[in-house]
Motif scaffolding. Structure first.
Motif, PDB file in Angstrom:
ATOM      1  N   UNK A  74     -23.126   6.614  -9.539  1.00 47.01           N
ATOM      2  CA  UNK A  74     -23.196   5.755  -8.352  1.00 47.01           C
ATOM      3  C   UNK A  74     -22.056   6.091  -7.392  1.00 47.01           C
ATOM      4  N   UNK A  75     -20.901   6.435  -7.951  1.00 48.01           N
ATOM      5  CA  UNK A  75     -19.784   6.869  -7.120  1.00 48.01           C
ATOM      6  C   UNK A  75     -20.155   8.154  -6.383  1.00 48.01           C
ATOM      7  N   UNK A  76     -20.783   9.081  -7.109  1.00 48.54           N
ATOM      8  CA  UNK A  76     -21.197  10.345  -6.493  1.00 48.54           C
ATOM      9  C   UNK A  76     -22.267  10.104  -5.437  1.00 48.54           C
ATOM     10  N   UNK A  77     -23.265   9.283  -5.764  1.00 49.10           N
ATOM     11  CA  UNK A  77     -24.365   9.016  -4.838  1.00 49.10           C
ATOM     12  C   UNK A  77     -23.846   8.398  -3.538  1.00 49.10           C
ATOM     13  N   UNK A  78     -22.836   7.546  -3.636  1.00 50.71           N
ATOM     14  CA  UNK A  78     -22.285   6.904  -2.454  1.00 50.71           C
ATOM     15  C   UNK A  78     -21.585   7.872  -1.515  1.00 50.71           C
ATOM     16  N   UNK A  79     -21.278   9.055  -2.012  1.00 48.14           N
ATOM     17  CA  UNK A  79     -20.590  10.048  -1.192  1.00 48.14           C
ATOM     18  C   UNK A  79     -21.524  11.127  -0.665  1.00 48.14           C
ATOM     19  N   UNK A 144     -25.202  18.735 -16.015  1.00 45.82           N
ATOM     20  CA  UNK A 144     -25.022  18.472 -14.582  1.00 45.82           C
ATOM     21  C   UNK A 144     -26.032  19.182 -13.689  1.00 45.82           C
ATOM     22  N   UNK A 145     -26.544  20.347 -14.119  1.00 44.57           N
ATOM     23  CA  UNK A 145     -27.515  21.067 -13.289  1.00 44.57           C
ATOM     24  C   UNK A 145     -28.760  20.229 -13.025  1.00 44.57           C
ATOM     25  N   UNK A 146     -29.051  19.265 -13.884  1.00 52.32           N
ATOM     26  CA  UNK A 146     -30.190  18.377 -13.671  1.00 52.32           C
ATOM     27  C   UNK A 146     -30.062  17.575 -12.383  1.00 52.32           C
ATOM     28  N   UNK A 147     -28.827  17.297 -11.962  1.00 51.24           N
ATOM     29  CA  UNK A 147     -28.624  16.530 -10.737  1.00 51.24           C
ATOM     30  C   UNK A 147     -28.016  17.400  -9.628  1.00 51.24           C
ATOM     31  N   UNK A 254     -31.736  15.083  -6.255  1.00 53.12           N
ATOM     32  CA  UNK A 254     -31.693  14.994  -7.708  1.00 53.12           C
ATOM     33  C   UNK A 254     -30.844  13.811  -8.186  1.00 53.12           C
ATOM     34  N   UNK A 255     -29.733  13.548  -7.539  1.00 47.59           N
ATOM     35  CA  UNK A 255     -28.903  12.403  -7.922  1.00 47.59           C
ATOM     36  C   UNK A 255     -29.675  11.110  -7.709  1.00 47.59           C
ATOM     37  N   UNK A 256     -30.335  10.994  -6.574  1.00 48.37           N
ATOM     38  CA  UNK A 256     -31.124   9.780  -6.285  1.00 48.37           C
ATOM     39  C   UNK A 256     -32.240   9.604  -7.304  1.00 48.37           C
ATOM     40  N   UNK A 257     -32.911  10.693  -7.664  1.00 46.12           N
ATOM     41  CA  UNK A 257     -34.000  10.615  -8.645  1.00 46.12           C
ATOM     42  C   UNK A 257     -33.482  10.198 -10.003  1.00 46.12           C
ATOM     43  N   UNK A 258     -32.317  10.712 -10.400  1.00 45.41           N
ATOM     44  CA  UNK A 258     -31.767  10.360 -11.695  1.00 45.41           C
ATOM     45  C   UNK A 258     -31.401   8.883 -11.740  1.00 45.41           C
ATOM     46  N   UNK A 259     -30.752   8.392 -10.686  1.00 40.93           N
ATOM     47  CA  UNK A 259     -30.359   6.985 -10.653  1.00 40.93           C
ATOM     48  C   UNK A 259     -31.590   6.076 -10.676  1.00 40.93           C
TER      49      UNK A 259
END
Length: 264
Positions: A74-79, A144-147, A254-259
């Motif tokens: 969530x910290x990463x997604x916010x950036x 990590x490559x998944x996101x 990818x980050x959004x999809x994972x979250x």
């Protein structure tokens, strides 16, 4: 375990000291996702240990259902998608490196006690320790490559130094997650035990180490680290790569999809 008067009792991590053994317990519910507050707590505990010459072993464990799920997505997604985001993320990754390097440089023997799973930054935390003990059914990996990212907190470098290019390539480039039992076979952890009575089993190993000569342990640890010194250019490349990937639309997606998939 009796507590030292200067124990750090503030969540998301707390420290208890009993003679030659210090126990740092990660306690950020629900999965010890690493954010700035958790890094602050870990660093404060390390400073406390460094001031205590009586400590010979640091045991890092969790009171949650997992050891550590890695960086807080969530910290990463916010950036992502912000002008300042990549620079902020690079600053955070530098902080990860600084804290994990401090663990590596600790004058005491450091032991990661892995139950549940240690993924991404959680495994990178464990890789910064001298020794790793896992349950047979623990889950370990650098996915990590998944996101759309890479293991940017020392993972590409420390896993390669520990297990060789072949194993590091297998785990990082395929995103594979392995059990604690398989991790032992790959050389990723030194011991793997059944989950039943795992804490007591790991504790017995820690106590055995604590009875050894602290001076001899420090000297031996220093010699081992000299033999396995990492290339600073490799660590710097990790940090640069994180900043570059934060700009990529693929990473945002990818980050959004994972979250979303994880119910976040």
């Amino acid at each position: 375990m009796s507590k030292h008067p200067t124990d750090l009792v503030t969540k998301p991590a707390y420290l208890a000291i009993d003679g030659a053994v210090a126990v740092l317990t990660l306690a950020r519910a629900p999965v010890n996702a690493i954010d700035d507050a958790l890094l602050d707590a870990v660093e404060a505990a390390l400073k406390e240990i460094e001031r205590n010459d009586a400590i010979a072993v640091l045991r890092i464990r969790s009171d949650q259902k997992v050891f550590c799920a890695g960086a807080d997505l969530r910290m990463i997604a916010g950036r992502l998608g912000t002008k300042e985001g990549p620079a902020e993320m690079v600053a955070s990754v530098r902080r990860f490196h600084m804290v994990f390097a401090r663990i590596v440089a600790m004058p005491v023997v450091t032991v990661a006690e892995i139950e549940g799973h240690a993924l991404g930054g959680g495994l990178e935390l464990a890789l910064s320790c001298d020794l790793r003990i896992a349950t047979h059914d623990a889950k370990l990996g650098l996915p990590e490559a998944n996101v759309g990212l890479i293991p940017g907190a020392g993972g590409t470098q420390r896993l390669t130094a520990l297990c060789g290019v072949g194993i590091a390539s297998r785990l990082i480039l395929s995103g594979e997650v392995v059990s604690g039992l398989e991790a032992q076979a790959l050389g990723l952890v030194q011991w793997a035990f059944p989950a039943a009575n795992f804490g007591a089993t790991a504790g017995a190993i820690v106590e055995r180490i604590a009875k050894l000569s602290p001076e001899a342990l420090r000297e031996a640890k220093n010699c081992i680290h000299l033999a396995a010194s990492l290339n600073p250019a490799g660590l710097a490349a990790e940090i640069h790569s994180i900043g570059k990937l934060m700009h990529r639309p693929e990473t945002v997606r990818r980050v959004a999809a994972f979250i979303a998939k994880s119910g976040g």
